[in-house]
Design a protein around this motif. Structure first.
Motif, PDB file in Angstrom:
ATOM      1  N   ALA A  52      50.408  15.501  78.207  1.00  0.00           N
ATOM      2  CA  ALA A  52      51.395  16.393  78.825  1.00  0.00           C
ATOM      3  C   ALA A  52      52.651  16.483  77.974  1.00  0.00           C
ATOM      4  O   ALA A  52      53.210  17.577  77.780  1.00  0.00           O
ATOM      5  N   GLU A  53      53.100  15.349  77.455  1.00  0.00           N
ATOM      6  CA  GLU A  53      54.290  15.357  76.604  1.00  0.00           C
ATOM      7  C   GLU A  53      54.014  16.117  75.312  1.00  0.00           C
ATOM      8  O   GLU A  53      54.840  16.915  74.856  1.00  0.00           O
ATOM      9  N   ALA A  54      52.846  15.892  74.734  1.00  0.00           N
ATOM     10  CA  ALA A  54      52.491  16.598  73.499  1.00  0.00           C
ATOM     11  C   ALA A  54      52.423  18.103  73.729  1.00  0.00           C
ATOM     12  O   ALA A  54      52.931  18.897  72.931  1.00  0.00           O
ATOM     13  N   LEU A  55      51.807  18.500  74.826  1.00  0.00           N
ATOM     14  CA  LEU A  55      51.666  19.924  75.129  1.00  0.00           C
ATOM     15  C   LEU A  55      53.028  20.588  75.295  1.00  0.00           C
ATOM     16  O   LEU A  55      53.275  21.682  74.769  1.00  0.00           O
ATOM     17  N   ALA A  56      53.924  19.934  76.006  1.00  0.00           N
ATOM     18  CA  ALA A  56      55.255  20.507  76.220  1.00  0.00           C
ATOM     19  C   ALA A  56      55.994  20.690  74.898  1.00  0.00           C
ATOM     20  O   ALA A  56      56.645  21.728  74.676  1.00  0.00           O
ATOM     21  N   LEU A  57      55.873  19.715  74.010  1.00  0.00           N
ATOM     22  CA  LEU A  57      56.558  19.811  72.726  1.00  0.00           C
ATOM     23  C   LEU A  57      55.913  20.855  71.821  1.00  0.00           C
ATOM     24  O   LEU A  57      56.603  21.603  71.117  1.00  0.00           O
ATOM     25  N   MET A  58      54.596  20.928  71.838  1.00  0.00           N
ATOM     26  CA  MET A  58      53.919  21.921  71.007  1.00  0.00           C
ATOM     27  C   MET A  58      54.296  23.340  71.416  1.00  0.00           C
ATOM     28  O   MET A  58      54.452  24.230  70.571  1.00  0.00           O
ATOM     29  N   ASN A  59      54.467  23.553  72.719  1.00  0.00           N
ATOM     30  CA  ASN A  59      54.833  24.886  73.213  1.00  0.00           C
ATOM     31  C   ASN A  59      56.331  25.163  73.144  1.00  0.00           C
ATOM     32  O   ASN A  59      56.749  26.301  73.351  1.00  0.00           O
ATOM     33  N   ASP A  60      57.118  24.149  72.848  1.00  0.00           N
ATOM     34  CA  ASP A  60      58.572  24.313  72.778  1.00  0.00           C
ATOM     35  C   ASP A  60      58.950  24.904  71.422  1.00  0.00           C
ATOM     36  O   ASP A  60      59.513  24.236  70.558  1.00  0.00           O
ATOM     37  N   SER A  61      58.622  26.171  71.221  1.00  0.00           N
ATOM     38  CA  SER A  61      58.843  26.830  69.942  1.00  0.00           C
ATOM     39  C   SER A  61      58.926  28.329  70.154  1.00  0.00           C
ATOM     40  O   SER A  61      58.289  28.881  71.058  1.00  0.00           O
ATOM     41  N   ASP A  62      59.688  28.987  69.302  1.00  0.00           N
ATOM     42  CA  ASP A  62      59.745  30.448  69.318  1.00  0.00           C
ATOM     43  C   ASP A  62      58.533  31.063  68.632  1.00  0.00           C
ATOM     44  O   ASP A  62      58.354  32.279  68.668  1.00  0.00           O
ATOM     45  N   PHE A  63      57.713  30.212  67.990  1.00  0.00           N
ATOM     46  CA  PHE A  63      56.562  30.697  67.244  1.00  0.00           C
ATOM     47  C   PHE A  63      55.268  30.320  67.946  1.00  0.00           C
ATOM     48  O   PHE A  63      55.245  29.418  68.777  1.00  0.00           O
ATOM     49  N   GLY A  64      54.183  30.993  67.579  1.00  0.00           N
ATOM     50  CA  GLY A  64      52.892  30.692  68.174  1.00  0.00           C
ATOM     51  C   GLY A  64      51.750  31.234  67.343  1.00  0.00           C
ATOM     52  O   GLY A  64      51.033  32.135  67.777  1.00  0.00           O
ATOM     53  N   LEU A  65      51.577  30.691  66.136  1.00  0.00           N
ATOM     54  CA  LEU A  65      50.494  31.163  65.276  1.00  0.00           C
ATOM     55  C   LEU A  65      49.246  30.298  65.454  1.00  0.00           C
ATOM     56  O   LEU A  65      48.226  30.744  65.954  1.00  0.00           O
ATOM     57  N   THR A  66      49.314  29.020  65.052  1.00  0.00           N
ATOM     58  CA  THR A  66      48.186  28.117  65.260  1.00  0.00           C
ATOM     59  C   THR A  66      48.692  26.786  65.783  1.00  0.00           C
ATOM     60  O   THR A  66      49.878  26.460  65.682  1.00  0.00           O
ATOM     61  N   ALA A  67      47.768  25.998  66.329  1.00  0.00           N
ATOM     62  CA  ALA A  67      48.036  24.626  66.734  1.00  0.00           C
ATOM     63  C   ALA A  67      46.767  23.829  66.501  1.00  0.00           C
ATOM     64  O   ALA A  67      45.652  24.346  66.692  1.00  0.00           O
TER      65      ALA A  67
END
Length: 462
Positions: free
Chosen positions: A379-394
């Motif tokens: 859950a913590e990882a997901l929140a941080l990964m989505n905490d961005s103005d960008f969204g190309l790959t993960a």
């Protein structure tokens, strides 16, 4: 007369000079493309496909010379430079393989006394604006399917890699492409704006910065033309506790530092589960320390210069600010003899004790640096990964594909990887969300953005 100069990051010398197109030359290119498009559209797909395949074969066969040019124009180490043509051939070949199916008529349900179907028709003229970091790989995403779909193409490459546009057009013409179907132009920024506003251009495919994408969208506003934008990224990776750690380290470090980090889908943020965090950092730092920074035309070099000195200094400033705010730098530039401020040569860096208050974890770096942050659960990882103005790959690294897919469904990105990163499979749609852009290239879906549907409803009298 205005002159384009390509300044090599190797030593600051002028590698290429070209005259910029005049207004008369731009007008002539538009007229030629417009006149060629109808005949090209009516050319059987099998013939279009054969020409494209011949051109790709020609370019691939010249990959050694083209790789040397890339090395000098944008600084990729010579040991890796020619490999871009392998990816070029893979993507072009796949898009040719699926063209007949992707462009085939779509039948409608049978109706008594009627013949109904949808036909995909080309948009007309595509303007492709390609960047310098992967000049062949980014251009092929738009150029090849556009041509296969029956469009004509005007290609403008970055001033840093002007020879790439010339080499592509040369190969396609040599392969038998009719005059005017595929052309290149060396342009000023103002010329690009006027081209986008020109009534002859029906599609714009741009790969570059967010600022550049905004300018493209503004120039095209009100014209109701298709605009595809592949913009920036701040791509994250998450190392779960159950990951194969050695494989994860090797993969994400390559994804972060290959091409000196100058990739739109480079890994720029790494989140590591607390259970494997210390081991990950230790192995990652050891691996990065083994990079050989130097002149890219030397075969032993594994990390070349950034494209320009000001770009390298921008990344250094991000690092300095993060360290001043409490981040820990694990590598010393002194260990990499070529690192000099004010030059494109920059040592790799890995930072821990980072957080999202730092520019390094929010803004695109586009350089050989990555921040590593400890997390305690998905859950913590997901929140941080989505905490961005960008969204190309993960990217997720885990032995649990089910858990990874559940996370992937919640990630705000165009592509989700498991146990790999920094790769485009041409069978999959290449797209982004948020500031990473809009539109789609590659896969069968990519053809939808280069064609328009036309419906046929024929009533057949008995």
């Amino acid at each position: 007369m205005d002159i384009l100069q390509c300044i090599s990051p190797i030593d600051g010398s002028i590698y290429v000079e070209r005259e910029l197109a005049s207004e008369a030359q731009i007008r002539a290119a538009l007229d030629l493309a417009g006149g060629a498009q109808r005949a090209w559209q009516l050319t059987p797909l099998a013939e279009r496909e054969a020409i494209v395949r011949r051109a790709v074969e020609l370019l691939w066969g010249r990959r050694g010379a083209l790789g040397t040019e890339l090395c000098h124009m944008m600084g990729r180490p010579i040991r890796y430079a020619a490999g871009e043509l392998d990816g070029f051939a893979e993507r072009a070949g796949y898009m040719a393989d699926i063209a007949a199916e992707a462009l085939a008529d779509i039948p409608a349900p049978d109706r008594s006394g009627s013949i109904c179907f949808i036909r995909r028709q080309p948009l007309g003229m595509a303007l492709v604006l390609a960047p310098w970091n992967y000049p062949y790989l980014t251009a092929v995403n738009a150029v090849v399917p556009a041509l296969l779909a029956g469009n004509t193409v005007l290609l403008k490459h970055s001033a840093q890699t002007p020879l790439c546009a010339e080499r592509m057009v040369e190969a396609f013409c040599e392969a038998g492409l009719p005059r005017g179907v595929f052309q290149f132009l060396h342009l000023r920024h103002g010329d690009i704006d006027r081209l986008i506003r020109a009534g002859e251009v029906d599609h714009i495919a741009f790969t570059g910065s967010v600022a550049g994408g905004r300018a493209i969208a503004q120039a095209a506003a009100g014209r109701f033309v298709r605009v595809g934008l592949e913009l920036g990224g701040k791509d994250p990776a998450y190392i779960r506790a159950d990951a194969d750690l050695a494989q994860a380290v090797a993969s994400v470090i390559d994804g972060a530092y290959f091409n000196s980090g100058q990739s739109c889908c480079a890994i720029e943020r790494i989140y590591v589960h607390a259970e494997v965090y210390d081991a990950f950092v230790e192995q990652a730092v050891a691996l990065v320390r083994g990079y050989q920074l130097g002149r890219p035309d030397v075969p032993d070099t594994t990390l070349g210069p950034l494209v320009r000195a000001e770009v390298a200094d921008f990344v250094r400033a991000q690092i300095d600010e993060a360290v001043a705010a409490g981040a820990r730098a694990h590598l010393s530039p002194a260990d990499f003899a070529m690192d000099f401020r004010g030059t494109p040569y920059m040592a790799p860096q890995l930072l821990t004790e980072v957080d999202h208050s730092m520019r390094l974890m929010r803004e695109e770096s586009f350089g050989p640096v990555v921040g590593v942050q400890k997390v305690h659960d998905d859950a913590e990882a997901l929140a941080l990964m989505n905490d961005s103005d960008f969204g190309l790959t993960a990217a997720i690294y885990s032995r649990d594909a089910t858990a990874a897919q559940m996370l992937g469904d919640q990630l705000e990105t165009g592509t989700v990887f498991l146990n790999r990163c920094d790769y485009l499979d041409p069978a999959l749609a290449w797209t982004g969300v948020k500031l990473s852009g809009r539109g789609c290239t590659l896969s069968g879906i990519g053809y939808e953005y280069l064609t328009r549907p036309k419906s046929f409803h024929f009533r057949v009298e008995p």
